[in-house]
Scaffold this active site. Structure first.
Site, PDB file in Angstrom:
ATOM      1  N   LYS A 290      11.008  22.044 -22.109  1.00  0.00           N
ATOM      2  CA  LYS A 290      10.483  23.340 -21.650  1.00  0.00           C
ATOM      3  C   LYS A 290      11.343  23.794 -20.458  1.00  0.00           C
ATOM      4  O   LYS A 290      11.651  23.003 -19.577  1.00  0.00           O
ATOM      5  CB  LYS A 290       9.020  23.173 -21.230  1.00  0.00           C
ATOM      6  CG  LYS A 290       8.301  24.443 -20.928  1.00  0.00           C
ATOM      7  CD  LYS A 290       6.800  24.226 -20.648  1.00  0.00           C
ATOM      8  CE  LYS A 290       5.965  24.395 -21.871  1.00  0.00           C
ATOM      9  NZ  LYS A 290       4.514  24.522 -21.582  1.00  0.00           N
ATOM     10  N   GLU A 375     -11.460  22.301 -25.587  1.00  0.00           N
ATOM     11  CA  GLU A 375     -12.625  22.884 -24.900  1.00  0.00           C
ATOM     12  C   GLU A 375     -13.941  22.354 -25.479  1.00  0.00           C
ATOM     13  O   GLU A 375     -14.911  22.149 -24.758  1.00  0.00           O
ATOM     14  CB  GLU A 375     -12.585  24.414 -24.991  1.00  0.00           C
ATOM     15  CG  GLU A 375     -11.539  25.065 -24.095  1.00  0.00           C
ATOM     16  CD  GLU A 375     -10.137  25.029 -24.674  1.00  0.00           C
ATOM     17  OE1 GLU A 375      -9.953  24.514 -25.785  1.00  0.00           O
ATOM     18  OE2 GLU A 375      -9.213  25.517 -23.980  1.00  0.00           O
ATOM     19  N   ARG A 403     -14.749  28.895 -28.284  1.00  0.00           N
ATOM     20  CA  ARG A 403     -14.702  27.805 -29.272  1.00  0.00           C
ATOM     21  C   ARG A 403     -15.596  26.626 -28.896  1.00  0.00           C
ATOM     22  O   ARG A 403     -15.789  25.718 -29.675  1.00  0.00           O
ATOM     23  CB  ARG A 403     -13.285  27.334 -29.526  1.00  0.00           C
ATOM     24  CG  ARG A 403     -12.563  26.755 -28.385  1.00  0.00           C
ATOM     25  CD  ARG A 403     -11.237  26.170 -28.818  1.00  0.00           C
ATOM     26  NE  ARG A 403     -10.446  27.084 -29.668  1.00  0.00           N
ATOM     27  CZ  ARG A 403      -9.214  26.798 -30.104  1.00  0.00           C
ATOM     28  NH1 ARG A 403      -8.676  25.640 -29.787  1.00  0.00           N
ATOM     29  NH2 ARG A 403      -8.546  27.638 -30.851  1.00  0.00           N
TER      30      ARG A 403
HETATM   31  C1  LIG Z   1      -7.833  27.192 -26.912  1.00  0.00           C
HETATM   32  C2  LIG Z   1      -6.783  27.398 -25.861  1.00  0.00           C
HETATM   33  N1  LIG Z   1      -6.910  26.787 -24.671  1.00  0.00           N
HETATM   34  C3  LIG Z   1      -5.988  26.990 -23.708  1.00  0.00           C
HETATM   35  C4  LIG Z   1      -4.917  27.822 -23.927  1.00  0.00           C
HETATM   36  C5  LIG Z   1      -3.922  28.097 -22.816  1.00  0.00           C
HETATM   37  N2  LIG Z   1      -2.607  27.626 -23.179  1.00  0.00           N
HETATM   38  C6  LIG Z   1      -1.660  28.438 -23.592  1.00  0.00           C
HETATM   39  S1  LIG Z   1      -0.261  27.644 -23.969  1.00  0.00           S
HETATM   40  C7  LIG Z   1      -0.923  26.164 -23.455  1.00  0.00           C
HETATM   41  C8  LIG Z   1      -0.115  24.908 -23.494  1.00  0.00           C
HETATM   42  C9  LIG Z   1       0.400  24.700 -24.885  1.00  0.00           C
HETATM   43  O1  LIG Z   1       1.134  23.472 -24.911  1.00  0.00           O
HETATM   44  P1  LIG Z   1       1.985  23.190 -26.197  1.00  0.00           P
HETATM   45  O2  LIG Z   1       1.179  23.408 -27.412  1.00  0.00           O
HETATM   46  O3  LIG Z   1       2.600  21.863 -25.996  1.00  0.00           O
HETATM   47  O4  LIG Z   1       3.096  24.330 -26.198  1.00  0.00           O
HETATM   48  P2  LIG Z   1       4.322  24.494 -25.181  1.00  0.00           P
HETATM   49  O5  LIG Z   1       3.874  25.511 -24.147  1.00  0.00           O
HETATM   50  O6  LIG Z   1       4.609  23.171 -24.584  1.00  0.00           O
HETATM   51  O7  LIG Z   1       5.433  25.033 -26.027  1.00  0.00           O
HETATM   52  C10 LIG Z   1      -2.224  26.322 -23.072  1.00  0.00           C
HETATM   53  C11 LIG Z   1      -3.096  25.234 -22.590  1.00  0.00           C
HETATM   54  C12 LIG Z   1      -4.836  28.447 -25.201  1.00  0.00           C
HETATM   55  N3  LIG Z   1      -3.836  29.308 -25.493  1.00  0.00           N
HETATM   56  N4  LIG Z   1      -5.754  28.212 -26.132  1.00  0.00           N
HETATM   57 MG   LIG Z   2       4.308  21.220 -25.164  1.00  0.00          MG
END
Ligand SMILES: Cc1ncc(C[n+]2csc(CCOP(=O)(O)OP(=O)(O)O)c2C)c(N)n1
Ligand SMILES: [Mg+2]
Ligand SMILES: CC(=O)[C@@H](O)[C@H](O)COP(=O)(O)O
Length: 644
Positions: A290, A375, A403
């Site tokens: 990232k 969640e 959710r």
């Molecule tokens: C249900 C839900 N909870 C929290 C979020 C907030 N959120 C957006 S991106 C993220 C992290 C995602 O991590 P990953 O899937 O590893 O993707 P990366 O950003 O590392 O590419 C979070 C927690 C969300 N979008 N949906």
């Molecule tokens: Mg990630």
């Protein structure tokens, strides 16, 4: 073949009007293109804000995906979608000047923007479900289409991902490519057993590279090499078991390919080609970084520039620092409470800093639980924590609580657990669009027996109501507040029952009772002032706790000609509906107009733009209230109230 770049050389990126334009690029040009894309992302997203870190991490992956799979004939699906900027650049959308602003590109996939986009929902952990459904449909309809689901390591910590994987793994003859974009982070490092397992798989990195290099070397000596490669390949399974124990994906029955260097386009294409040919579900585990290629992001220990506001591209420093926001008010008060109440613990769903729990975690490292993007688990584990004698405070964005509704209802409320849910980003948020507006909480929570719901109007009320909430030991309590800067303080001029009087009408037979919910108090006071200029007297109250409806409210309403409720929540089943029901139950027959967000999905834009579109402006409210009074009294022309 693209416009000249600064300095006279030709830009490869501007020569890409669709994914098929990638096919003619040489390996060297692909590497050059990746560099151009990184430069573009840093320059452009610095100006608008957005998910810079995640997108810098998927440049090569997205290029390889669109070279191996032919979107839109094949479907490339993104989990959460915040990492789809490169996908947009390669599918004909290179004007990022209005990113996440009204009329500009969405920060997530958008069907309205492109036939290459499928999932608009930015709630994590849904892509595998989508892919499973699409693959089933294709199989049933005999559609020859590759389905590729890109999921992050963080998104894999969500329960829905495993519900889908269980289904996918059960159908060995149903082709489906799952790309795990493993950058070891959600915002912070991804937690839990899954993250540990992915780390184990990563250590077998040498195995795949060794195999790749061996294949290339042996292919260079066809006479001896090919048979020898075949022998080695045959021995691969045994070799892999020696080098790398069977992973859980293979234990589940999924073909596993990887780990692959997620920044090596050729290795990615080779792995994706293998996956494409595989006649069943296959996982391609890609190792990415990232924030790759941008030192300020790589240095950002917090979240590697997961989501940035406007920044200086050279330094990564914010261009402006906003004032006190709701989140920091909560973050400071929960620390004070933590010192006073050793039973208070905190829960986050992979968003410790965004929800304001960083300081609490620093002060009380053993009393904060990051459950991953989970969640539902957060809510159920809160019921367990409460039953175990603690008082959990689950800080979560309002839209993501959706959710966990069943868990709140059937685990927390049914068992009368003292759990406090703190909903940040409640109401219209703005730049993240339809699936991020926190506009449903005060509707869905109305049906939860025993639940008490507060909407603080300013920082003082947030601190006070948070303290009131953590005192409740036999029911769920909920506080909800907006994104961004905290509202200006609004003092009460009196109290009726549990309601703060914010404006006295100055007469004992006022025309209008305005019930102001949460942060919209300044807006309601402005509307009352406009009405006053029309000779219409208005009382403004803030109920503070909007559920249950204050028992004094019906009698107060009965002393007015009309009632207006104003909330930053869906009108459908919101606070206005609950108050209307309370008036009916008390046989108070006073016309009521409930102002709120219309029950439809609202696009991205600034919070003020979206609120205005929803009719939540002082002139709009005053105009409608005047009409209501006029209908009651055959008085005044609402047109005299000026424009928005
Ligand atoms: C249900 C839900 N909870 C929290 C979020 C907030 N959120 C957006 S991106 C993220 C992290 C995602 O991590 P990953 O899937 O590893 O993707 P990366 O950003 O590392 O590419 C979070 C927690 C969300 N979008 N949906
Ligand atoms: Mg990630
Ligand atoms: C993609 C996602 O769900 C979050 O990263 C979202 O962008 C939150 O944005 P703010 O924290 O800026 O409200």
């Amino acid at each position: 073949m693209g416009a000249p770049k600064r300095g006279g050389t030709v830009s490869l990126l501007t020569g890409i009007s669709g994914p098929r334009d990638l096919d003619r690029l040489t390996p060297e040009q692909l590497v050059e293109l990746a560099g151009e894309i990184r430069t573009f992302l840093i320059q452009e997203v610095s100006k608008t804000g957005g998910h810079l870190g995640p997108n810098l991490g998927v440049v090569e992956l997205t290029i390889a995906l669109h070279r191996v799979f032919h979107s839109p004939a094949d479907r490339v699906l993104w989990d959460t979608g915040h990492q789809s900027y490169v996908h947009k650049l390669l599918t004909g959308r290179q004007d990022f000047t209005g990113l996440r602003t009204r009329g500009g590109l969405s920060g997530y996939p958008s069907r309205e923007e492109s036939e290459h986009d499928v999932i608009e929902n930015s709630h994590a952990s849904t892509v595998l479900g989508w892919a499973d459904g699409l693959a089933k449909a294709n199989q049933l309809r005999g559609v020859d289409q590759h389905v590729v689901a890109v999921t992050g390591d963080g998104a894999l910590t969500g329960g829905m991902a495993w519900e889908a994987l269980n289904n996918i793994a059960g159908a060995k003859d149903r082709p489906l490519v799952i790309v795990v974009n493993d950058n070891e982070r959600s915002y912070a490092p991804t937690i839990g057993g899954l993250a540990n397992h992915l780390a184990t798989l990563r250590t077998t990195e040498g195995y795949e590279r060794w195999l790749e290099r061996g294949k290339q070397m042996l292919n260079r000596t066809p006479v001896v090499g090919r048979p020898l490669y075949g022998t080695l390949h045959g021995a691969k399974k045994g070799l892999k078991d020696v080098i790398a124990p069977q992973g859980m994906f293979e234990d589940l029955g999924l073909k596993y390919v990887g780990p692959i260097d997620g920044h090596d386009i050729q290795a990615l294409e080779s792995a994706l080609q293998r996956a494409k040919r595989f006649g069943g579900p296959v996982i391609v585990h890609c190792l990415t970084e990232k924030g790759r290629g941008y030192q300020p992001a790589r240095d950002d220990e917090a979240d590697q520039f997961h989501s940035v506001n406007v920044i200086h591209p050279d330094t990564g420093l914010p261009v402006s620092v906003s004032g006190a926001d709701w989140t920091s008010v909560f973050g400071d008060e929960i620390v004070r409470i933590g010192h006073e109440r050793p039973d208070v613990v905190a829960i986050t769903a992979a968003m410790l800093r965004p929800v304001g729990l960083k300081r609490f975690a620093e002060e009380f490292p053993d009393r904060v639980f990051d459950v991953g993007i989970a969640e539902q688990h957060g809510a159920v584990s809160a019921a367990g924590l409460a039953t175990g004698g603690l008082h959990p405070v689950f800080a979560v964005y309002a839209t993501f609580l959706n959710r966990a509704f069943d868990q709140l209802l059937m685990d927390v409320a049914l068992h009368r657990c003292g759990v406090t849910f703190v909903l940040d980003r409640a109401g219209v948020t703005g730049p993240d669009g339809a699936s991020h507006h926190g506009m449903w909480d005060m509707s869905i929570l109305q049906v939860v027996p025993g639940l008490r719901l507060a909407a603080p109007r300013d920082a003082d009320q947030l601190r006070a109501q948070l303290r009131e909430a953590v005192q409740v030991k036999d029911a769920p309590t909920v506080l909800r507040y907006s994104k961004g800067k905290v509202a200006a303080p609004v003092a009460a001029v009196g109290r009726i029952g549990g309601m703060d009087v914010l404006r006295d009408a100055g007469t004992d037979r006022p025309d209008v009772l305005i019930v102001s919910v949460g942060a919209l108090a300044p807006l309601c006071l402005e509307a009352a002032a406009l009405l006053d200029r029309q000779g219409i007297s208005a009382t403004v109250v803030d109920p503070r706790w909007v559920k249950p409806v204050d028992p004094e409210l019906p009698a107060l309403a009965a002393r007015h000609r009309v009632v207006a409720t104003v909330e930053d929540n869906s009108r459908a089943g919101g606070v206005g509906s609950a108050i209307a029901q309370a008036l009916r139950d008390a046989d108070v027959d006073v016309p009521l107009r409930d102002f709120g967000i219309p029950a439809r999905f609202l696009p991205h834009g600034s919070r003020d733009e979206v609120l205005a579109e929803a009719g939540l402006t002082a002139p709009a409210i005053a105009r409608q209230v005047t009409g209501l009074v006029a209908r009651q009294e055959g008085r005044l022309d609402p047109a005299g109230l000026g424009s928005d």
